[in-house]
Scaffold this active site. Sequence first.
Site, short mmCIF file in Angstrom:
data_model
loop_
_atom_site.label_atom_id
_atom_site.label_comp_id
_atom_site.label_asym_id
_atom_site.label_seq_id
_atom_site.Cartn_x
_atom_site.Cartn_y
_atom_site.Cartn_z
N ASP A 115 -2.34 -0.43 5.47
CA ASP A 115 -2.17 0.02 7.25
C ASP A 115 -3.46 0.04 7.74
OD1 ASP A 115 -2.71 3.35 7.01
OD2 ASP A 115 -2.37 1.96 5.40
N ASP A 127 0.74 -0.92 0.14
CA ASP A 127 0.19 0.12 -0.12
C ASP A 127 0.87 0.93 -0.18
OD1 ASP A 127 -2.60 1.76 0.51
OD2 ASP A 127 -1.81 1.62 2.28
N PHE A 128 0.14 2.16 0.10
CA PHE A 128 1.03 3.38 -0.61
C PHE A 128 1.26 4.36 0.47
CE2 PHE A 128 2.09 8.06 -2.42
CZ PHE A 128 3.52 7.80 -2.38
#
Length: 521
Positions: A465, A282-283
């Site tokens: 996250d 994920d970014f």
Amino acid sequence: MVATSIDPLFHRAVLFDMDGVLTNTARLHSAAWKGLFDQYLAERSPTPSEDHRPFTDDDYRHHVDGKSRVDGVLDFLHSRGIGLPRGDVGDEAGEETAHGLGKLKDEHFRRVLDEQGAEVFADAVSLVESLHQHHVATAVISASRNCSRVLEQAGIGHLFGVRVDGVVAAELELPGKPDPALFLEAARRLGVPPARAAVVEDAEAGVAAARAGGFALVLGLDRAGLPRRLADAGADVVVSSLDEVTIAAPGQRRLSEIPDGLVHWNEISSRLRGRRPVLLLDFDGTLAPIRKDPAQVSLSVRTRAAVQELVQRCPVAVISGRDLSDVRGRVRVEGVWCAGSHGFELAGPGDDPIAQEAGEAALPALDVAEQRLSAELAPVAGALVDRKRFALAAHYRNVSPADVDRVVSAARQICSELPGLRVTHGRKVVELLPDIDWNKGRALRWLLERAGLTGPDLAPVFAGDDYTDEDALREVHEDGLGIVVLSVEHGDRLTWAHCSVDGADRLIELLSRIAPPPGAP
């Protein structure tokens, strides 16, 4: 055996019956019906074909509970060999029609309600509040026209974003239970398909209605000690208290129970032994820290260099809720696969983008939603409406706590009024997405297959996250490794991750162990 649990990653909404589930007003309804029918039967001239015995608890459960008041009158009297005309809504209370007797019953009920009040079941309130903590929407369903009055007296009206009751049923001319129309209307207003929603009911007619409506989980609540009746009506599982219901799925744990991946490296590394890792990351909040302004999020020089090194050792992909062009521009690492808009768009290193055709149909609805949501939230200080190609996000990170409900409610309301959209939640954001069976988990598997990165010698490793990353963590739970990047905003929610790390720097350190440089021990 069917588990007594609600899976917050699958069940996007739970619909609650009111009387007998949320409030102890079923006994008030039963008393009101008994007062009405006992008087009516005692005053009616006896005939051999009619049964004038007093109204019983069994009569309430089998002929009245969960049904509209008119249907309840007709069904009960029919069971006693008595036929009355249905009448119409203009009939006076006490008139010898189903509508007339139904109005008289309402007068009995309001009097008893005012005298005794509405008692709330604590186990129901606890479950509803827990569902909200897991971003599961809730609605209240009732055949009663007194639903709002009961909820107000009970002080729980604020717990439900949608209410479908006898008043709504009359306005929309919806048939009562066991027809599923009330439940289907509530699901429509929440923007959730029945196949992704659960129903909690204590009445046979309500259970039958939910089953007929195709709901994913029909939970029977038996507070009377007669569980067989609800099972026979079609309940998937029957409980005697909502305290027996958990919000989890097998394999999930609390964040507080997840081991640190670096501290417990030997335990974690055993999941990957003998296989080449495929890193799927994920970014926002994972590779790059969350910012108040999403436009200010960027990779640090150190992280970008570390990702570039990882690309030389194993396949690396970034899967983000941002538009594909946006995430590619922020990553800027050669050799990385990128998936944007929660996986609705995909591109390999140097490749042209590939879009999921099924999501294209929702673009007009997203255009309308963007205009309406922008206008609705313009007066809300700090609210940010962010349009991506396949998603519309309403950020409330900078919104006053008093206005957060306004942001979320506006998004839900607009979603319910536009076809082809659904609502999802993340950290300080609510998003509208195409209402198709697609999420980060499906996108992850599609990316692996498209890139030819499947097989027994490869191990998918996903790091994320946010709550929206849980679909991807669930996807790799059996055959790979899931990593959750912790934040103070997480609380102690459920997760599918196998291990955790504190922040992007610790994540890079863990990934470097998972994909070490050649010659490393």
